[in-house]
Design an enzyme around this catalytic site. Structure first.
Site, PDB file in Angstrom:
ATOM      1  N   HIS A 271     -31.908   3.613 -29.695  1.00 54.15           N
ATOM      2  CA  HIS A 271     -32.892   4.613 -30.140  1.00 54.15           C
ATOM      3  C   HIS A 271     -34.155   3.926 -30.669  1.00 54.15           C
ATOM      4  CE1 HIS A 271     -34.056   8.574 -31.904  1.00 54.15           C
ATOM      5  NE2 HIS A 271     -34.705   7.787 -32.747  1.00 54.15           N
ATOM      6  N   GLU A 272     -33.970   3.057 -31.647  1.00 54.82           N
ATOM      7  CA  GLU A 272     -35.136   2.379 -32.225  1.00 54.82           C
ATOM      8  C   GLU A 272     -35.802   1.483 -31.177  1.00 54.82           C
ATOM      9  OE1 GLU A 272     -36.217   3.511 -35.004  1.00 54.82           O
ATOM     10  OE2 GLU A 272     -34.373   4.636 -35.426  1.00 54.82           O
ATOM     11  N   HIS A 275     -38.321   3.510 -29.419  1.00 54.24           N
ATOM     12  CA  HIS A 275     -39.557   3.600 -30.217  1.00 54.24           C
ATOM     13  C   HIS A 275     -40.338   2.282 -30.109  1.00 54.24           C
ATOM     14  CE1 HIS A 275     -39.001   7.427 -32.211  1.00 54.24           C
ATOM     15  NE2 HIS A 275     -37.862   7.089 -32.786  1.00 54.24           N
ATOM     16  N   GLU A 301     -40.490  10.420 -30.243  1.00 60.15           N
ATOM     17  CA  GLU A 301     -39.048  10.676 -30.224  1.00 60.15           C
ATOM     18  C   GLU A 301     -38.546  10.852 -28.780  1.00 60.15           C
ATOM     19  OE1 GLU A 301     -37.407  10.252 -32.881  1.00 60.15           O
ATOM     20  OE2 GLU A 301     -35.464  11.198 -32.552  1.00 60.15           O
TER      21      GLU A 301
HETATM   22 ZN    ZN Z   1     -36.457   8.395 -33.759  1.00 67.02          ZN
END
Ligand code: ZN
Length: 509
Positions: A271-272, A275, A301
């Site tokens: 997830h990160e 980003h 996101e």
């Molecule tokens: Zn996030």
């Protein structure tokens, strides 16, 4: 000739002023990172002083007469027309921030920050004692201050729009209602069907002991595969994972390990990483401007959820990575096949908390929060009634009821922080990710087979060229329209979920 010179000088002066703000902002981000990761506890008061001073200096520079005068000169039509698109967009972005900062009185901003500082401590006590009435006066005050701030900023239809604009410029509560109603119509019956299905998935292998150091090694390995450049970034551990982009050459990620749950670390790292790849891909020329950053919180996101869920919980990805993972955890995964692993990590189970939610139920948590927040902002409901409203929505939408308010309305600190209008960005992220990936599959028909082979570079290149490099040059609505050819819709997400989960749960839908 002379006029052009004046314009050039004004623009240079303007850019220098913005650079001064940006350099303080990035130093402040570095301080925030350090505070979470390295700082000795004894320094916390000093750090709070440093950070509040930096934010005060930035604010004063932004609302200064000099900024106002420079903006006025540059915004003159005859001047604006001669500038290139990037400069023009940048000036308009600064003007927007300037107007917002001018419109909201400093006293009101201070009152909100004092109220939320106290509210966070009160929330901890209320949650611990499972007593909403302790927190209720703080929430009432936060809502009333947010209403005042929205009034200062101005809005057309609902005060909620003024708050949303901080995170999703251009998106309104009415846009969200259309998207969310479409989601509810499809997801609530689907969740029910999954509950009634005869398929019983075993996810118990996720919750056994997995060596922490091995987990961290895998996290770094995963980041390398998906294309996060560790030469221009860093991974550390925290309790709440986050990403800070201090510039395209310095992107800091954090992850969270749990020795008794394999997926906290893997999921949060991918997830990160999503980003982080976004931050590393933003055009370097935007670094010293107000246009450095994601198009919106929701678009940011969309990149993290694309990597975490659509890719990272997909079968193609695990066809590639499961043998590698199994080799690292030979004993732990000895009796687990690829198929049972894939199904186990995608098990659907309505839960009370968003952070633990699967892909199918995740957005329902967001919708519930949005509906309550909007009604509070519009004075349609009273703060004291929120626990009962919260519980009823969980029962109606997810079929589960919190046993008490600590599990329900008091579950997380978002409201005590004053983060109202933030939650919808999570769902905007999921919907955008599905719509973007649908487009990617059309343009790159071999993408899934590339992922199966562990090749993620075509995907990254596409995202960089179509999304990342623009930073904030494109507003979220325009970006989605230009990239996918359509406005943001719930349909692509719904189709993606129905296809994936009708196979996993052998449903006839
Ligand atoms: Zn996030």
């Amino acid at each position: 000739m002379q006029k052009t010179e004046i314009k050039t000088n004004t623009l240079t002066e303007f850019n220098e002023l913005i650079e001064e703000i940006r350099v303080i902002q990035s130093a402040s981000q570095l301080s925030a990172w350090d505070m979470e990761i390295n700082m000795p506890k004894a320094a916390s008061e000093d750090r709070a002083w440093q950070m509040s001073m930096m934010s005060k200096i930035c604010h004063e520079k932004l609302i200064s007469k000099k900024t106002g005068d420079l903006l006025n000169e540059l915004l003159e039509k005859s001047t604006l027309d001669t500038l290139n698109k990037t400069d023009k967009t940048h000036i308009l972005e600064v003007k927007k921030e300037y107007d917002k900062a001018i419109k909201v009185p400093t006293k009101l901003v201070q009152e909100l920050s004092e109220t939320t500082a106290k509210a966070q401590l009160i929330w901890i006590e209320a949650k611990g004692k499972n007593n909403f009435s302790l927190f209720s006066p703080s929430l009432e005050k936060i809502i009333s201050l947010k209403q005042k701030i929205a009034d200062c900023i101005g809005y057309k239809n609902t005060s909620y729009d003024a708050l949303l604009d901080d995170y999703e410029p251009g998106i309104t509560a009415s846009d969200l209602e259309t998207l969310f109603n479409n989601l509810k119509k499809e997801l609530i019956p689907l969740i029910q069907k999954i509950k009634e299905s005869k398929t019983n998935l075993d996810a118990s292998f996720i919750k056994q002991k997995y060596d922490k150091n091995k987990q961290l090694k895998i996290c770094k390995d995963l980041l390398k595969y998906i294309g996060f450049d560790l030469e221009r970034g860093h991974l550390a551990e925290t309790t709440h994972p986050f990403t800070i982009g201090m510039g395209p050459n310095d992107v800091r990620l954090t992850t969270r390990t749990d020795e008794n749950n394999l997926f906290f670390a893997l999921g949060s790292t991918i997830h990160e990483g999503g980003h982080g790849i976004y931050e590393q891909g933003i055009g370097k020329e935007l670094f010293k401007t107000f246009l450095y950053g994601g198009s919106s919180v929701g678009i940011h996101e969309s990149q993290s959820r694309l990597y975490e869920t659509i890719i990272g919980q997909g079968l193609s990805f695990w066809k590639f990575y499961f043998p590698i993972l199994k080799n690292e955890f030979k004993d732990e995964l000895k009796n687990i096949s690829l198929e049972s692993f894939y199904k186990g990590i995608n098990k659907v189970e309505p839960s009370l908390i968003r952070v633990e939610a699967d892909e199918v139920t995740y957005n329902i948590h967001i919708i519930i929060r949005f509906e309550i927040e909007k009604d509070l902002m519009e004075n349609k409901i009273k703060v004291k009634d929120t626990p009962a409203i919260w519980n009823k929505k969980y029962t109606d939408y997810l079929g589960i009821t919190p046993k008490n308010d600590s599990e329900g309305v008091l579950q997380d600190m978002h409201w005590s922080l004053g983060a109202i209008g933030y939650f919808p960005t999570y769902t905007i992220g999921n919907l955008s990710a599905a719509q973007i990936y649908n487009k990617i599959k059309k343009e790159l028909p071999n993408i899934e087979s590339e992922i199966e082979k562990g090749n993620f570079s075509t995907l990254k290149k596409w995202l960089r060229e179509n999304i990342h490099k623009y930073g904030m040059l494109k507003k979220p609505k325009d970006l989605i329209r230009e990239v996918t050819g359509e406005e943001l819709k719930a349909d692509y997400f719904i189709n993606y979920i129905k296809n994936k989960y009708s196979q996993i749960y052998s449903l006839n839908i």
